[in-house]
Structures are given as structure tokens and as C-alpha cells.
Write an enzyme that holds these catalytic residues in place. Structure first.
Site, PDB file in Angstrom:
ATOM      1  N   HIS A   5       0.813  -1.218   0.000  1.00 41.81           N
ATOM      2  CA  HIS A   5       0.000   0.000   0.000  1.00 41.81           C
ATOM      3  C   HIS A   5       0.846   1.266   0.000  1.00 41.81           C
ATOM      4  O   HIS A   5       1.909   1.338   0.617  1.00 41.81           O
ATOM      5  CB  HIS A   5      -1.014  -0.004   1.147  1.00 41.81           C
ATOM      6  CG  HIS A   5      -0.470   0.203   2.519  1.00 41.81           C
ATOM      7  ND1 HIS A   5      -0.303   1.457   3.087  1.00 41.81           N
ATOM      8  CD2 HIS A   5      -0.084  -0.681   3.481  1.00 41.81           C
ATOM      9  CE1 HIS A   5       0.151   1.335   4.324  1.00 41.81           C
ATOM     10  NE2 HIS A   5       0.297   0.054   4.588  1.00 41.81           N
ATOM     11  N   GLU A 149      -5.285   1.526   2.722  1.00 38.04           N
ATOM     12  CA  GLU A 149      -5.049   0.393   3.604  1.00 38.04           C
ATOM     13  C   GLU A 149      -5.185   0.795   5.062  1.00 38.04           C
ATOM     14  O   GLU A 149      -5.729   0.044   5.879  1.00 38.04           O
ATOM     15  CB  GLU A 149      -3.649  -0.179   3.349  1.00 38.04           C
ATOM     16  CG  GLU A 149      -3.354  -1.506   4.067  1.00 38.04           C
ATOM     17  CD  GLU A 149      -2.786  -1.349   5.471  1.00 38.04           C
ATOM     18  OE1 GLU A 149      -2.636  -2.356   6.178  1.00 38.04           O
ATOM     19  OE2 GLU A 149      -2.484  -0.197   5.889  1.00 38.04           O
ATOM     20  N   HIS A 260       4.166   3.896  12.947  1.00 37.36           N
ATOM     21  CA  HIS A 260       3.172   4.966  13.053  1.00 37.36           C
ATOM     22  C   HIS A 260       3.739   6.191  13.772  1.00 37.36           C
ATOM     23  O   HIS A 260       3.027   6.871  14.520  1.00 37.36           O
ATOM     24  CB  HIS A 260       1.881   4.473  13.702  1.00 37.36           C
ATOM     25  CG  HIS A 260       1.041   3.683  12.752  1.00 37.36           C
ATOM     26  ND1 HIS A 260      -0.318   3.525  12.916  1.00 37.36           N
ATOM     27  CD2 HIS A 260       1.336   3.023  11.606  1.00 37.36           C
ATOM     28  CE1 HIS A 260      -0.807   2.789  11.921  1.00 37.36           C
ATOM     29  NE2 HIS A 260       0.194   2.475  11.115  1.00 37.36           N
TER      30      HIS A 260
END
Length: 283
Positions: A5, A149, A260
Site C-alpha cells: 500500500h 489500507e 506509526h
């Protein structure tokens, strides 16, 4: 079908207040402890606008001990564009995208920056295609570079229904929590120890025959690899696996530290191992 992705976690503008500060809607999962005082770009109609993302509240100089310990929610963050409210409203509208700013760089043998999840796997897939250029493969190979995604595996779902693959392979990152303060049993993978062969995550259980095939191939070719069990999280592999009547699917996982955040870090050895193993399987 092999899918990696392209999208990154980010935000969109959900509200503009009477002073011109922007409130945001998260697109993807954020740990807000990593969002204090971040440079961002608001992708407005007339062009990119630089901004500062930070939570509302008092600075440390005047905050109480209890206020300093508080972890804010995304809804408490705002963006300061340094413009008057009228200027902001003239340039920004609800729904404009917001991305975090960070340059990629080399840190030792690591490649570090934002959106390694999952553009490091996009790189891996591109390198695989480059290595296979001009070769005759036994099967048709469809490379998918999916989007959305991070908000529910959406692009891979539509792609899998369109492609109708016989075998699916997802390419994504996984946790490498091989850092201080975390027990070895919770590390999931280790950086520099090879590409991860996913056994399980919360959205899929990889097809056992494919797990065995990739593992045995890695052992036979001397390609560094490690088996991965991830208690939470999901990848494009789950979307492929669940399409139509079900597709035998496996995910190859790139060990990544600090997922993240804007300093996601992958190891060059693991990148090379991912390309080598994928090329070996496809040949």
C-alpha cells in the site's frame, strides 16, 4: 497478486474555528504522544500550506503536574497556519488532507523516516519487478500498489475482486520492538534478522502451505527470514484472502521500529532479504 500500500497515516480538516485554527480527523491509528509540536502540510486547493500541529492546553511552564501527565486525544489537537481567520477560510476547506513533515535519512544501516509503512514495501515490490524484468515466469504476476489500507484495507479489497488471483501475497511492515523497555517475548521481530513470514495477525492466518513454502525456500537459499506472530494489526493480505470464495494468501512483513511515527526505521538487510525471497519464490 502481490499488494503493497502507498497511503500513509495522516489527517483531514474537519473544522475551522473563528480564529482560523484547524481541527483534524485522523486517517489511521496514531499514538498521540508522538504528535506534539509537529510540522505538517495542509494540502489546500491553492497549494500546500505549512502548519504546526499541537494539542490545546497549557505549556509545561504553567501546567499543573496533573496536566503535564495527561495524554491528549486527537480531537484536542489543532493546526496553526499563522494566518488570519479570513485568510484561512479563503484557502482551506473541510476535507483538505494533512500530512506530517519529515525527511527520510540513513541512520547507520537503517533507513528512517515517515511512511516506511508501507512505502518501504512499495520499494521492495519495485525492486522485485526490476529483478524479474525480461524473464519468463510460470504464472501471470499482478503487482498492486493499493491505497486506503490504513483506513480498512479498502484498495486491496477492490483490487482483489478485479484481479481474481489464484495466490495472494501481501507486503507490509510489522513491529520490531527489539528496543529497551520491552521484553523479548513482545518484540514480534528483530531488525536485521531477515524478512518476516507472517503466520498470524488479527485479520488473517496465512495459508500454511505458503508459510512452509517460503520458510523452506529461505532456509535452502540462505536468505535471512523470521516467522512472525502479531497479536494486532492487519495487511492487504487479509483483503486478498477474504475476496470471492477465499484465496490462499501469505504476507511478507518488513520488521520496522517506531511504527506509526515520523521516524519509522527499517534495516537494509531485511529489505534485501525480502526482495531475494520474493524473487526466489516467483521464479
Amino acid at each position: 497478486m502481490i499488494s503493497a500500500h502507498m497511503d500513509e497515516i495522516g489527517f483531514l480538516v474537519r473544522f475551522i474555528d473563528d480564529r482560523g485554527f484547524l481541527r483534524v480527523q485522523a486517517l489511521g491509528g496514531f499514538d498521540t504522544r508522538n504528535l506534539f509540536a509537529r510540522d505538517v502540510t495542509v494540502h489546500a486547493r491553492g497549494g500546500a500550506l505549512p502548519g504546526i500541529l499541537t494539542p490545546g492546553g497549557k505549556p509545561v511552564h504553567i501546567a499543573t503536574p496533573e496536566e503535564r501527565k495527561k495524554i491528549p486525544e486527537v480531537k484536542e489537537f489543532f493546526i496553526d497556519l499563522g494566518l488570519d481567520a479570513d485568510e484561512v477560510r479563503a484557502q482551506v476547506r473541510i476535507g483538505d488532507m494533512v500530512t506530517l513533515d519529515q525527511s527520510a535519512r540513513r541512520v547507520g544501516r537503517l533507513v528512517c523516516g515517515k511512511a516506511m509503512d508501507d512505502r518501504a514495501s512499495v520499494f521492495l515490490l519495485l525492486e522485485t519487478l526490476r529483478a524479474l524484468r525480461g524473464q519468463d515466469l510460470r504464472h501471470e504476476l499482478i503487482a498492486v500498489f493499493s491505497t486506503q489500507e490504513e483506513v480498512g484495507l479498502r484498495g486491496a479489497v477492490t483490487a482483489a475482486y478485479a484481479v481474481e488471483p489464484t495466490v495472494g501475497i501481501g507486503l507490509d511492515v510489522t513491529l520490531a520492538v527489539d528496543t529497551p523497555g520491552v521484553p523479548a517475548e513482545d518484540a514480534v521481530t528483530q531488525l536485521g534478522q531477515g524478512i518476516g513470514i507472517k503466520v498470524f495477525d488479527s485479520t488473517m492466518i496465512s495459508h500454511r502451505a505458503l508459510v512452509d513454502r517460503f520458510w523452506n525456500l529461505a532456509q535452502a537459499r540462505g536468505i535471512p527470514a523470521q516467522l512472525e506472530v502479531l497479536s494486532l494489526g492487519g495487511t492487504d493480505g487479509a483483503a486478498i484472502q477474504r475476496s470471492r470464495g477465499g484465496v490462499p494468501t501469505l504476507t511478507l512483513s518488513l520488521p520496522t521500529r517506531y511504527i506509526h511515527t515520523v521516524v519509522e526505521a527499517v534495516h537494509e538487510t531485511d529489505l534485501r532479504a525480502g526482495v531475494d525471497l520474493l524473487v526466489a519464490y516467483l521464479r
